[in-house]
Structures are given as structure tokens and as C-alpha cells.
Scaffold this active site. Structure first.
Site, short mmCIF file in Angstrom:
data_model
loop_
_atom_site.label_atom_id
_atom_site.label_comp_id
_atom_site.label_asym_id
_atom_site.label_seq_id
_atom_site.Cartn_x
_atom_site.Cartn_y
_atom_site.Cartn_z
CB CYS A 46 7.55 -5.60 -1.12
SG CYS A 46 8.12 -4.75 0.47
CD GLU A 102 5.35 2.31 -0.69
OE1 GLU A 102 6.21 1.35 -1.12
OE2 GLU A 102 5.47 3.50 -0.52
P1 NAD Z 1 -3.18 -8.05 -1.56
O1 NAD Z 1 -3.21 -7.19 -2.88
O2 NAD Z 1 -3.80 -9.42 -2.26
O3 NAD Z 1 -3.93 -7.58 -0.60
C1 NAD Z 1 -3.64 -6.23 0.17
C2 NAD Z 1 -4.66 -5.67 0.65
O4 NAD Z 1 -5.88 -5.28 -0.15
C3 NAD Z 1 -5.70 -6.62 1.77
O5 NAD Z 1 -5.87 -6.07 2.78
C4 NAD Z 1 -6.83 -7.17 0.97
O6 NAD Z 1 -7.83 -7.25 1.83
C5 NAD Z 1 -6.76 -5.71 0.14
N1 NAD Z 1 -7.92 -5.86 -1.04
C6 NAD Z 1 -8.24 -6.90 -1.61
N2 NAD Z 1 -8.84 -6.65 -2.78
C7 NAD Z 1 -9.31 -5.17 -2.68
C8 NAD Z 1 -9.89 -4.34 -3.42
N3 NAD Z 1 -10.52 -4.82 -4.66
N4 NAD Z 1 -9.98 -3.03 -3.05
C9 NAD Z 1 -9.15 -2.59 -1.91
N5 NAD Z 1 -8.58 -3.63 -1.11
C10 NAD Z 1 -8.60 -4.76 -1.61
O7 NAD Z 1 -1.75 -7.95 -1.40
P2 NAD Z 1 -1.21 -9.10 -0.07
O8 NAD Z 1 -1.20 -10.42 -0.84
O9 NAD Z 1 -1.87 -9.02 1.05
O10 NAD Z 1 0.28 -8.70 0.04
C11 NAD Z 1 1.34 -9.42 -0.77
C12 NAD Z 1 2.09 -8.05 -1.82
O11 NAD Z 1 2.36 -6.91 -1.21
C13 NAD Z 1 3.17 -8.49 -2.55
O12 NAD Z 1 3.05 -8.27 -3.96
C14 NAD Z 1 4.24 -7.42 -1.75
O13 NAD Z 1 5.48 -7.55 -2.83
C15 NAD Z 1 3.49 -6.18 -1.56
N6 NAD Z 1 3.93 -5.68 -0.48
C16 NAD Z 1 4.75 -4.47 -0.94
C17 NAD Z 1 5.19 -3.58 -0.19
C18 NAD Z 1 5.89 -2.51 -0.32
O14 NAD Z 1 6.14 -1.61 0.34
N7 NAD Z 1 5.92 -2.14 -1.46
C19 NAD Z 1 5.24 -4.19 1.29
C20 NAD Z 1 4.89 -5.29 1.54
C21 NAD Z 1 4.30 -6.07 0.73
#
Ligand code: NAD
Length: 521
Positions: A279, A245
């Protein structure tokens, strides 16, 4: 029996600091769960899976239903803590974070048995006397990796869906919002699930990466495209299924016959709620030329009314939850202005401590601009003038993302027709965002917004595998197609031509002959 939570991590291990998005003051330090501790948590979840998968669905639903009581009793306190963590208004914490949980639990309590239950399907004439079924079984240990923008809801709904479907879960909340991670761990402690059914592991990207490399059976990831790629690459090593997502750049189409006041208020809410960190935020408003100036004037009136402040100020909009996002927002807005766009309102940080950016409208935005192409994830509403509905649809679709969309028009049938042309997972006509709150509707994206669906029936099905079952009563000693083959060719050719040529009686005669030959042995 208790859920393991963050307390499972070593007291003397590495930690990270959390600061208030409103004041910048430190709010505490939280553990970074190590890879070894991740493996231990996954092992506990694996052990618990053996029992949880055998726990009847009714019983699983009953135990998880206690969450409603906890949320009812502690909801306002949780809302305050989520708002402290994220900076979002208290109204948003109640509405967009906490309220969805009882709604989803109620929905799945009513639908889960039917969705997950064994279903009879048809059996072709080739297999006389047999019955066919499809049934579902849980995938195993699910890794849920969550973002910070809706840290409660975007953790809880996949976790609950996976649990209802019979899986156990290891959740890694975002390091940007660890207070909410604590609330989630606390809720599962309060309802007293058996040990290992839900593990909540605080930590940063290293903990997330360790979880994707651990012995889990599926990864449900919500976050950025960049991290999504890493998650998928990690999953490919085993290989295990993933659901992604990811981001969005949602288009809102405003047609000339729309209720413009409603459209303007919708754009203000859809673009600025949760400080635009959604998002499904409205990140491109495509307005038909004939009403562009009028719409922009109305939008400006609405945005002018916005009050910005911390949760205690009961404002409409809080600070950015994630401070680094400010740089992205500034770069997008500056780049757009340099390329000819105009800031109608806002366009700068708010002069106070904390991570505040003013509610912003940018007009004259064009597809070359970063503000148009990339996810901004901030309180900026870009407005794009289009000649007509066809141009709006073309622009809406000609984009890397495809999460949500909306169409505003006085003609609902026309709105529906346009909705069907949009390349995205959800569309609303004369409204926006809210469809995500209907537990009966699936949610997910296409293109760089990810793949897979949750919510609705899919929310349970996606945490299961399908098992195909065919049953014979076992009274005959043989089957027509079994050995021997000697002397069967002509009868088999009759079955073949009967079926392929659509002559069923011919196929049945052939089948009977096959049966007679086989029965003679
Ligand atoms: P992010 O990708 O920076 O982090 C998301 C999660 O991934 C965090 O818990 C982080 O610690 C973890 N993470 C970081 N590096 C990792 C790795 N190498 N392996 C596994 N996990 C790792 O995203 P964010 O900044 O927390 O969230 C914002 C983004 O999420 C935006 O792009 C937003 O659009 C998207 N988002 C999508 C939805 C949806 O349902 N489509 C909903 C909400 C947010």
C-alpha cells in the site's frame, strides 16, 4: 486452554485451493468458515472478553510477550512458509513480516501502561473542589480482516494492539495467503492464551462478510477500497466503529538538489520491494525537470541489477502473490503506452512458470493515465516530469489516495516544509516506506486511503473507548448549581458575565452567592 483456530471449522465444509505463486503447483486446500461458525467464534471471543478485559495489563503483556520467544525460535521456518505462501524473498519475510512483531511488542511493553492508564486533566473553576480524569476501556470483540500482501504483519499488529488494549479478536486472514493464516493460528496456540481470546478463521469474502455482520464491536479492515466500502456499509447497520486501511498511490518527489544516486536506489526499492504489492509502494515518482533525465538514467541502472526469482533463488524480487493482479498491471502499462508513455525497462511478464512480471520503469506518465490515477500494486515505477517543487506538491496532492509520501532534497529544512504540505498520513524526507517500521509513529491514510490510525499510541487508543470521570469528595450536602433556583437568577447572571467577560473574581463572587442560596435549601 487453547486458542480456537481453523480447526474449529467443519471437516466436511467447503474449501478453497491455494496454489504456489512461484510454480503454480497446488499447496493445499483450506476451509471456508461458514457464517454459523463465524457466529460461534464471535460468541467464544465474547465469552473470553469478560476475563481478558479484567486480566491486568502487565499480565496480558507478559502472555503476549511469549510470542517473541516463538518468533525467535521458529522465525526462519515461518519466513520460509510465508515466502512459500506469497512468493516474496526470504529477506523480505524476515524484514517486513516477522521482525516488526518483536519491535512492536517491545515498544508497547514500555509504553502501554502510560498510554492506557488513567490521566488527570484540568477542571474549570466552575467546579470547585473536583478532580477530573480520562480513562480507557476496551471496545470488546474486534474483527480484524487482513489482506494478502503482508499477510503476517498486517494481521499480527492490529491483533496484538487490540489484545494489549484488553479486547478479544476474531481474525480473518486473506484467502490468498492461507499458509500464513495457519502460522498465526499456530503462534497463538503455542503461547497458550485462554480459549476465545484470539480466533483465527480461514475463509474467503463470504467469511469476511459474515464477520462484519456478526456481533463484533469494531472492525479493523485492511484491503481494497471496494471491499472497504462494503465493510463500512455492514458496520453502519449496527452501527459499530470501523477503521479502514486502504490503498495508496504514493508520490515520491525528487528535487533538483537531491542526492540522485540515493533517490534512484530509493525509487527502485520503494517501487519494487514485495514486487510492488505494497500500500506504501512508490507508485508516482515526480522529478524536477532539471534532473529528470539524469535521475531516470540512474534509476534504470538500479532496476537493471534486479534479479527476479522464487524465494529459493534469493532474488531481489519474487512473483506477484495474487495472480489476478497481473491483468491490472498489464492494463495500466498498456493504457499508458497507448496514451504516449514510454516503457524504459520491463513492461511484460517474465517467461517462466508462476506469476512473474518484470521490474518496469515507465516514463512520460501523465495524470490522465490509469497508471497514474489507479493503484497498480505491481513492480512498475511510473516517472512524471515536473517543472518545480510546487508542481510536484500540487500533483502529489491532487489524487484520490493519500497514504505515504516522500521528498528527496539536499536541504532537509526544505524537505520538511514540503512534507508538511503533503496530504497523506506519513512522509519521509530522503527515505521512504521505513517510517511504517517505527512502532512509535502512527500509521494510516487520508482520502481513499482510509481513516483511523494504528501503530504508536493510536494503535492502542484506537482499540479503546474513553471514559470521562469527575470526582468530588462528597463532604458538602449540596452543589451551587443544584435546586432550588428560587432567588438565584442575579447570582447566576454574575457567574455568566464574569466567565464570558473574562472577569474571574466577579464569577467567583457569583458562585459563592449561588452556593449560599443552595445551602439554605
Ligand atoms: P481485498 O479488499 O480484496 O481483501 C481484503 C480482505 O477482505 C480479505 O481478507 C478478503 O477475504 C476480505 N473480504 C472480501 N470481501 C469481503 C466482504 N464483503 N466483507 C468483508 N471482508 C471481505 O484486498 P486485498 O486484495 O487482499 O489487499 C490489497 C489491498 O489492500 C490494496 O488495495 C492495498 O493497497 C491495500 N492495503 C492497504 C494497507 C494499508 O495499511 N493502508 C496495507 C496493505 C494493503
Amino acid at each position: 486452554m487453547q486458542t480456537s483456530t481453523t480447526s474449529a471449522t467443519r471437516a466436511d465444509g467447503p474449501t478453497f485451493e491455494k496454489r504456489s505463486p512461484v510454480t503454480g503447483e497446488p499447496l493445499g486446500r483450506f476451509p471456508i468458515t461458514s457464517p454459523a461458525e463465524v457466529d460461534e467464534a464471535v460468541a467464544r471471543a465474547r465469552e473470553a472478553f469478560a476475563t481478558w478485559r479484567e486480566t491486568p495489563l502487565e499480565e496480558r503483556l507478559r502472555m503476549l510477550g511469549r510470542i517473541k520467544d516463538v518468533v525467535e525460535a521458529h522465525g526462519e521456518e515461518y519466513a520460509r512458509r510465508i515466502s512459500e505462501d506469497t512468493g516474496k524473498p526470504l529477506v523480505d519475510s524476515l524484514l517486513t513480516e516477522l521482525m516488526s512483531i518483536p519491535l512492536f511488542l517491545d515498544h508497547y511493553r514500555k509504553t502501554a501502561a502510560k498510554v492506557l492508564g488513567r490521566k488527570r486533566v484540568g477542571t474549570p473553576i466552575l467546579f470547585p473542589g473536583k478532580r477530573s480524569y480520562i480513562e480507557r476501556f476496551p471496545v470488546g470483540v474486534i474483527a480484524v480482516i487482513a489482506p494478502w500482501n503482508f499477510p503476517f504483519q498486517l494481521s499480527m499488529i492490529p491483533v496484538l494492539s487490540a489484545l494489549i488494549a484488553g479486547n478479544t479478536v476474531v481474525l480473518k486472514p486473506s484467502e490468498v495467503t492461507p499458509l500464513t493464516g495457519e502460522i498465526i493460528a499456530e503462534i497463538f496456540r503455542r503461547i497458550g492464551l485462554p480459549r476465545g481470546v484470539v480466533e483465527v478463521l480461514q475463509g474467503d469474502g463470504t467469511t469476511g462478510a459474515a464477520l462484519t455482520a456478526a456481533a463484533v464491536d469494531k472492525i479493523f479492515f485492511t484491503g481494497s477500497v471496494a471491499t472497504g466500502r462494503k465493510v463500512m456499509a455492514a458496520a453502519a447497520q449496527r452501527p459499530i466503529p470501523v477503521e479502514l486501511e486502504l490503498g495508496g498511490k504514493d508520490a515520491m518527489i525528487v528535487l533538483a538538489d537531491a542526492n540522485l544516486r540515493r533517490a534512484a536506489r530509493a525509487a527502485a526499492w520503494g517501487g519494487l520491494v514485495n514486487c510492488g504489492q505494497m500500500c506504501t509502494s512508490v507508485e508516482r515518482v515526480l522529478v524536477e525537470s532539471a534532473v529528470h533525465d539524469r535521475f531516470v538514467a540512474l534509476l534504470d541502472e538500479e532496476v537493471a541489477k534486479m534479479r527476479v526469482g522464487g524465494p529459493d533463488e534469493h532474488a531481489e524480487m519474487g512473483p506477484l502473490t495474487f495472480g489476478k493482479q497481473l491483468e491490472t498491471i498489464e492494463r495500466h502499462v498498456k493504457g499508458a503506452v497507448e496514451a504516449g508513455a514510454r516503457i524504459l525497462r520491463g513492461g511484460e511478464r517474465v517467461d517462466r512458470p508462476g506469476q512473474f512480471y518484470a521490474p518496469t520503469i515507465v516514463t512520460g506518465v501523465t495524470p490522465e493515465m490509469e497508471l497514474y490515477r489507479e493503484e497498480t500494486f505491481g513492480p512498475v515505477i511510473p516517472v512524471i516530469e515536473v517543472a518545480d517543487a510546487d508542481e510536484a506538491v500540487r500533483l502529489a496532492n491532487d489524487h484520490q489516495y493519500g497514504l505515504n509520501g516522500s521528498v528527496f532534497t539536499g536541504d532537509v529544512e526544505r524537505g520538511l516544509a514540503i512534507a508538511s504540505r503533503l496530504e497523506c498520513g506519513q512522509v519521509m524526507v530522503n527515505d521512504l516506506v521505513a517510517s511504517v517500521g517505527n512502532p512509535a509513529l502512527p500509521f494510516g491514510g487520508v482520502k481513499n486511503s482510509g481513516f483511523g490510525r494504528y501503530h504508536g499510541d493510536e494503535g492502542l487508543l484506537s482499540f479503546t473507548h474513553e471514559r470521562a470521570i469527575m470526582v468530588d469528595r462528597g463532604r458538602l450536602d449540596f452543589e451551587a448549581f443544584w435546586f432550588p433556583y428560587q432567588g438565584k437568577y442575579d447570582a447566576m447572571a454574575q457567574v455568566f458575565h464574569g466567565l464570558v467577560g473574562g472577569n474571574l473574581p466577579k464569577a467567583l463572587v457569583g458562585l459563592a452567592k449561588l452556593g449560599r442560596i443552595t445551602s439554605r435549601g
